[in-house]
Scaffold this motif. Structure first.
Motif, mmCIF file in Angstrom:
data_model
loop_
_atom_site.group_PDB
_atom_site.id
_atom_site.type_symbol
_atom_site.label_atom_id
_atom_site.label_comp_id
_atom_site.label_asym_id
_atom_site.label_seq_id
_atom_site.Cartn_x
_atom_site.Cartn_y
_atom_site.Cartn_z
ATOM 1 N N PRO A 1 43.305 38.918 32.742
ATOM 2 C CA PRO A 1 43.839 37.934 33.692
ATOM 3 C C PRO A 1 43.640 38.322 35.152
ATOM 4 C CG PRO A 1 45.366 38.242 31.880
ATOM 5 C CD PRO A 1 44.294 39.273 31.701
ATOM 6 N N ILE A 2 43.806 39.618 35.481
ATOM 7 C CA ILE A 2 43.669 40.035 36.876
ATOM 8 C C ILE A 2 42.244 39.841 37.378
ATOM 9 C CG2 ILE A 2 43.165 42.458 36.346
ATOM 10 C CD1 ILE A 2 44.887 43.184 38.794
ATOM 11 N N VAL A 3 41.262 39.961 36.479
ATOM 12 C CA VAL A 3 39.862 39.741 36.848
ATOM 13 C C VAL A 3 39.573 38.252 36.967
ATOM 14 C CG1 VAL A 3 37.463 40.045 36.093
ATOM 15 C CG2 VAL A 3 39.104 41.920 35.825
ATOM 16 N N CYS A 4 40.027 37.482 35.988
ATOM 17 C CA CYS A 4 39.746 36.042 35.977
ATOM 18 C C CYS A 4 40.405 35.311 37.145
ATOM 19 C CB CYS A 4 40.200 35.439 34.651
ATOM 20 S SG CYS A 4 39.211 35.957 33.231
ATOM 21 N N ARG A 5 41.589 35.747 37.532
ATOM 22 C CA ARG A 5 42.272 35.089 38.655
ATOM 23 C C ARG A 5 41.466 35.178 39.939
ATOM 24 N NH1 ARG A 5 47.138 37.248 36.361
ATOM 25 N NH2 ARG A 5 47.040 39.061 37.739
ATOM 26 N N ARG A 6 40.625 36.202 40.043
ATOM 27 C CA ARG A 6 39.802 36.379 41.238
ATOM 28 C C ARG A 6 38.454 35.670 41.126
ATOM 29 N NH1 ARG A 6 41.245 42.830 41.347
ATOM 30 N NH2 ARG A 6 43.292 42.651 42.359
ATOM 31 N N GLY A 7 38.276 34.899 40.072
ATOM 32 C CA GLY A 7 37.027 34.182 39.889
ATOM 33 C C GLY A 7 35.878 35.049 39.430
ATOM 34 N N ALA A 8 36.199 36.236 38.912
ATOM 35 C CA ALA A 8 35.172 37.168 38.434
ATOM 36 C C ALA A 8 35.261 37.278 36.923
ATOM 37 C CB ALA A 8 35.348 38.531 39.087
ATOM 38 N N GLY A 9 34.320 38.013 36.313
ATOM 39 C CA GLY A 9 34.320 38.173 34.862
ATOM 40 C C GLY A 9 34.279 36.815 34.183
ATOM 41 N N GLY A 10 35.144 36.631 33.179
ATOM 42 C CA GLY A 10 35.211 35.345 32.508
ATOM 43 C C GLY A 10 35.654 34.218 33.422
ATOM 44 N N GLY A 11 36.349 34.553 34.517
ATOM 45 C CA GLY A 11 36.782 33.531 35.466
ATOM 46 C C GLY A 11 35.627 32.821 36.139
ATOM 47 N N LEU B 1 28.422 45.149 36.873
ATOM 48 C CA LEU B 1 29.212 44.721 38.026
ATOM 49 C C LEU B 1 30.117 43.564 37.630
ATOM 50 C CD1 LEU B 1 26.466 44.656 40.826
ATOM 51 C CD2 LEU B 1 28.099 46.487 40.313
ATOM 52 N N VAL B 2 31.333 43.569 38.164
ATOM 53 C CA VAL B 2 32.213 42.423 38.025
ATOM 54 C C VAL B 2 32.646 42.020 39.431
ATOM 55 C CG1 VAL B 2 34.337 43.803 37.703
ATOM 56 C CG2 VAL B 2 34.210 41.472 36.804
ATOM 57 N N GLY B 3 32.413 40.778 39.761
ATOM 58 C CA GLY B 3 32.715 40.263 41.087
ATOM 59 C C GLY B 3 32.192 38.847 41.169
ATOM 60 N N GLN B 4 32.377 38.190 42.337
ATOM 61 C CA GLN B 4 31.898 36.812 42.428
ATOM 62 C C GLN B 4 31.267 36.471 43.779
ATOM 63 O OE1 GLN B 4 33.740 34.457 44.474
ATOM 64 N NE2 GLN B 4 35.251 35.977 45.107
ATOM 65 N N GLU B 5 31.261 37.411 44.706
ATOM 66 C CA GLU B 5 30.650 37.149 46.017
ATOM 67 C C GLU B 5 29.223 37.686 46.027
ATOM 68 O OE1 GLU B 5 33.655 37.500 49.456
ATOM 69 O OE2 GLU B 5 34.383 38.916 47.951
ATOM 70 N N PRO B 6 28.220 36.800 46.129
ATOM 71 C CA PRO B 6 26.820 37.223 46.022
ATOM 72 C C PRO B 6 26.431 38.358 46.958
ATOM 73 C CG PRO B 6 26.977 34.836 45.954
ATOM 74 C CD PRO B 6 28.346 35.339 46.281
ATOM 75 N N GLU B 7 26.902 38.316 48.184
ATOM 76 C CA GLU B 7 26.530 39.334 49.167
ATOM 77 C C GLU B 7 26.902 40.732 48.693
ATOM 78 O OE1 GLU B 7 27.714 40.681 53.744
ATOM 79 O OE2 GLU B 7 28.430 38.762 52.926
ATOM 80 N N VAL C 1 20.835 46.318 36.199
ATOM 81 C CA VAL C 1 22.193 45.877 36.533
ATOM 82 C C VAL C 1 22.587 44.725 35.618
ATOM 83 C CG1 VAL C 1 23.640 44.848 38.331
ATOM 84 C CG2 VAL C 1 21.941 46.596 38.931
ATOM 85 N N ASP C 2 23.804 44.797 35.105
ATOM 86 C CA ASP C 2 24.351 43.772 34.220
ATOM 87 C C ASP C 2 25.491 43.064 34.936
ATOM 88 O OD1 ASP C 2 24.475 42.775 31.263
ATOM 89 O OD2 ASP C 2 26.555 43.209 31.785
ATOM 90 N N LEU C 3 25.452 41.729 34.945
ATOM 91 C CA LEU C 3 26.532 40.952 35.549
ATOM 92 C C LEU C 3 27.540 40.571 34.478
ATOM 93 C CD1 LEU C 3 27.834 39.472 37.943
ATOM 94 C CD2 LEU C 3 26.403 37.482 37.355
ATOM 95 N N ASN C 4 28.795 40.958 34.683
ATOM 96 C CA ASN C 4 29.878 40.668 33.760
ATOM 97 C C ASN C 4 30.408 39.261 34.034
ATOM 98 O OD1 ASN C 4 32.532 40.381 32.665
ATOM 99 N ND2 ASN C 4 32.768 42.601 32.576
ATOM 100 N N MET C 5 30.170 38.352 33.080
ATOM 101 C CA MET C 5 30.713 36.998 33.160
ATOM 102 C C MET C 5 31.537 36.713 31.900
ATOM 103 S SD MET C 5 27.828 34.634 35.033
ATOM 104 C CE MET C 5 27.041 34.157 33.508
ATOM 105 N N GLY C 6 32.234 37.749 31.411
ATOM 106 C CA GLY C 6 32.977 37.546 30.182
ATOM 107 C C GLY C 6 34.306 38.251 30.090
ATOM 108 N N CYS C 7 34.602 39.173 31.021
ATOM 109 C CA CYS C 7 35.863 39.913 30.925
ATOM 110 C C CYS C 7 37.043 38.943 30.936
ATOM 111 C CB CYS C 7 35.985 40.897 32.085
ATOM 112 S SG CYS C 7 37.558 41.796 32.094
#
Length: 278
Positions: free
Chosen positions: A101-111, A69-75, A92-98
């Protein structure tokens, strides 16, 4: 390497799909586990991507596969994690590395690495909702500099994931800089769960270097598996003898086409990233 290593195929968006998994299966070159391409987790998008879901529902390998999953809202991360667990999904694997730029700008992945609070909330929500053995994390060392990992690792450790894979570069470093194995070594010595090393694992020699420098519980290879889909048996010796990859003769035309298509997709994605980021 003189001991068995846990081996994994790195998830790569639009590349490591069901067709590529089937190709590795046909070649008898399998990692110990798979992670899907990431599912985007957003409030308005409740339906899981059916194309990616096929990798879980139709996995022919007999090896476990984890939904990423890639996202940043816990719910909504919890909502989608529970959905995944209704399928033939090992966890389930949480992506904190993508680094896209489009992912990071949303505070997800590496963001997500830029906000310890957001990271803490997401990790806590997923840990509370998933059973033991079913929660893993894939992250980078930081967003700008590797020393950010000093603040990131304690947050990860607080929520006791069952496995952590570390791409030993920052988001800014992308895929081209040297890796930083000293931080993976620190994580392997600090965390109670298995730590998987990722980054520049391209052959037996680089795999052995990772083991020597960081002593991880396992290794994850990504782009190298496109160039050499036999990489997994070559990186998994159980004795001092170097294994030989399976013979390449007799490869079916369908398998050859799948390998060619995967490489083409990877080159296309790389070109798009390079041209979009200047």
């Amino acid at each position: 390497m003189h001991k068995p290593m846990l081996l994994a195929l790195a998830p790569m968006k639009d590349v490591t799909d069901l067709a590529f998994i089937k190709t590795l299966n046909d070649l008898n070159s399998l990692p110990d586990y798979f992670i899907t391409e990431y599912f985007r987790t957003v409030a308005h998008h409740k339906k899981m991507d059916p194309y990616i879901m096929r990798s879980i529902d139709e996995n022919p390998t007999g090896r476990p596969i984890y939904g990423q999953l890639v996202g940043q809202e816990p719910e909504y991360l919890v909502r989608d994690a529970l959905n995944l667990m209704n399928h033939a999904c090992a966890g389930v694997d949480l992506n904190m590395g993508c680094p896209a730029p489009i992912v990071c700008r949303r505070g997800a992945g590496g963001g997500m690495l830029r906000s310890l609070r957001a990271m803490d909330s997401a990790l806590g929500a997923l840990r509370d909702s998933l059973p033991a053995g079913a929660f893993s994390v894939k992250c980078r060392l930081g967003y700008e500099t590797p020393d950010e990992f000093e603040r990131i690792l304690p947050v990860i450790a607080r929520h006791a994931p069952d496995r952590v894979c570390i791409h030993a570069r920052t988001v800014r470093e992308g895929y081209r800089s040297p890796v930083h194995p000293e931080w993976v070594k620190w994580a392997a010595e600090t965390l109670k769960c298995p730590v998987i090393a990722n980054g520049n694992i391209v052959d037996t020699q680089t795999a052995e270097a990772w083991v020597r420098l960081a002593a991880p519980a396992g290794l994850m290879a990504g782009r190298a598996a496109l160039r050499n889909p036999w990489i997994f048996p070559s990186c998994a010796p159980t004795s001092g003898e170097k294994p030989q990859p399976p013979p390449r003769t007799g490869t079916s035309s369908a398998t050859s086409a799948a390998c060619t298509n995967a490489r083409w997709k990877c080159r296309t994605i790389t070109w798009r990233k390079n041209t979009s980021t200047g």
